[in-house]
Design a protein around this motif. Structure first.
Motif, PDB file in Angstrom:
ATOM      1  N   THR A 162     -29.906   2.481  -9.328  1.00 37.80           N
ATOM      2  CA  THR A 162     -30.228   2.538  -7.893  1.00 37.80           C
ATOM      3  C   THR A 162     -31.015   1.318  -7.447  1.00 37.80           C
ATOM      4  O   THR A 162     -30.568   0.515  -6.649  1.00 37.80           O
ATOM      5  N   PHE A 166     -36.954   4.067  -8.599  1.00 30.41           N
ATOM      6  CA  PHE A 166     -36.118   5.239  -8.863  1.00 30.41           C
ATOM      7  C   PHE A 166     -36.000   5.434 -10.378  1.00 30.41           C
ATOM      8  O   PHE A 166     -34.980   5.086 -10.979  1.00 30.41           O
ATOM      9  N   GLN A 282     -38.484   7.650  -4.931  1.00 26.43           N
ATOM     10  CA  GLN A 282     -38.060   9.050  -5.126  1.00 26.43           C
ATOM     11  C   GLN A 282     -38.977   9.669  -6.169  1.00 26.43           C
ATOM     12  O   GLN A 282     -39.183   9.106  -7.244  1.00 26.43           O
TER      13      GLN A 282
END
Length: 423
Positions: A162, A166, A282
């Motif tokens: 990604t 992440f 994230q």
């Protein structure tokens, strides 16, 4: 969203409290009052026109019954003229209300009288500390090296798949994530919170409802084709469960908890303070949310702070609780307590939770109300807290508990992880 009547009746106080948050666009306050004056003027013109149409229509019927056709026809002509004015007034009223709402959405929540003045985190007040800071050997490693040593997290693989921020959790690292989520949820549900598993994307109305829009529009990931936003926290979808809802007083308090991944662009973040798990795009978090009677929100805030404190104590982590100053508070919050844990290998405090009382700022946007014992409809108050955010908890657990032969986990996690050590 602040209520217009409150702004009108407390103009000077609103400006004074906004200054505590270092909000400088105080001219918005007078713009809002002026737009509300305009709205009232248009509303009065519309109401008067509609009232005259209604009364003239009745008079026409009376004239017709009396055979006074001339008078009836004259009134019909007047009604026809009045009706041509109604639609433009409706359009004007809609436009004024839209402009008024757009201005209101730009005003942050007013800070509580308990909030100290200040512009930066250095002005936050340490309320109390708990736990014992460990003393590590000189060879102690930061968590980004420990996760490589024990094959818990692959940051480079996440970047490949990604991008930076992440991470990929592998093996015991993934198992530790799952164990923490389950432990946090069980801890919360045992305290009376009802578990939810919400959508991880929300529509625009939901993002406006909890105050992410327009304030944090650039910080959220956006799926343009569907006009959906990836959630920055479970607070957004879970609080929206009660959007456009009228509760009974007996239903309060509503206590909810939820796990979710959280997505945050964090544009411009770089440097040593964002290494490893310190700042991600994230991450996983468990949230607690309460919707309460307005007379109870201060009491519930303390209850939620104590709840998160007990959770941190159970993890045997050194922590401190800070009362945020006005300049370090979020857009929607009236008062916020931050929790930080001490990262021994990094020699610094890491934020792991914020517990906030939004009072009626969110619920006014959400139209989340209740009927009191007298049948009067009132706005509820909303509160939320992280319970807990995983990345920095993991960082501190790994760093503070490292031994020569592995990482010793706190007893509270043994059942969930299925082992006492990461080796």
């Amino acid at each position: 969203m602040l209520q217009v009547n409150y702004i009108r009746q407390n103009r000077d106080k609103v400006i004074e409290r906004l200054a505590i948050k270092n909000f400088t666009q105080t001219g918005l306050v007078d713009e809002i009052i002026a737009l509300d004056d305009e709205r009232k003027k248009v509303q009065a013109a519309f109401d008067n026109t509609q009232a005259r149409v209604n009364s003239a229509s009745k008079e026409i019927g009376q004239f017709m019954r009396l055979g006074q056709k001339h008078e009836a026809e004259a009134l019909k002509a007047e009604v026809a003229t009045l009706k041509t004015n109604i639609d433009p007034l409706k359009t004007e009223m809609t436009n004024v209300e839209k402009r008024l709402t757009e201005k209101l959405l730009l005003l942050p929540n007013l800070p509580s009288d308990k909030v100290p003045q200040g512009k930066t985190p250095e002005n936050n007040i340490v309320v109390r500390e708990g736990g014992v800071k460990p003393t590590l050997e000189e060879a102690a490693l930061p968590h980004w090296e420990l996760t490589t040593k024990y094959k818990l997290i692959d940051f480079e693989l996440g970047t490949k798949i990604t991008g930076s921020g992440f991470p990929v959790y592998t093996g015991k690292g993934a198992k530790l994530q799952r164990a923490l989520v389950q432990y946090f949820l069980d801890f919360n549900t045992s305290a009376g919170y009802v578990e939810y598993l919400p959508p991880f994307m929300v529509n625009e109305e939901s993002a406006y409802g909890t105050g992410q829009l327009p304030d944090k529009e650039g910080q959220m990931y956006y799926a343009a084709a569907d006009n959906f936003y990836l959630i920055p926290t479970a607070e957004v979808p879970v609080t929206n469960v009660y959007r456009d809802t009228i509760l009974k007083e007996a239903d309060l308090p509503v206590k909810m908890t939820a796990y979710s991944p959280c997505f945050r662009r964090e544009a411009g973040s770089y440097g040593k303070d964002v290494r490893g798990l310190n700042r991600l795009h994230q991450f996983e978090k468990v949230e607690i949310i309460q919707i309460v009677h307005p007379d109870k929100s201060d009491e519930v805030l303390e209850e939620m702070v104590n709840h998160v404190e007990k959770l941190l104590k159970s993890l045997d982590l050194p922590y401190r609780i800070l009362l945020l100053c006005g300049g370090d508070m979020g857009f929607t919050s009236a008062i916020t307590y931050d929790f930080e844990v001490y990262s021994a290998a990094q020699g610094r405090w890491l934020e792991v939770s914020s517990v906030s009382n939004f009072q009626d700022f969110q619920t006014n946007r959400l139209k989340c109300r209740f009927k009191d014992g007298a049948g009067k409809t009132q706005l509820t108050h909303s509160l939320n807290g992280s319970s807990l955010a995983l990345p920095r908890i993991v960082a501190s657990l790994l760093e503070n508990n490292q031994q020569a032969n592995g990482i010793m986990l706190p007893p509270a996690l043994h059942q969930y992880f299925g082992a006492e050590w990461i080796m």
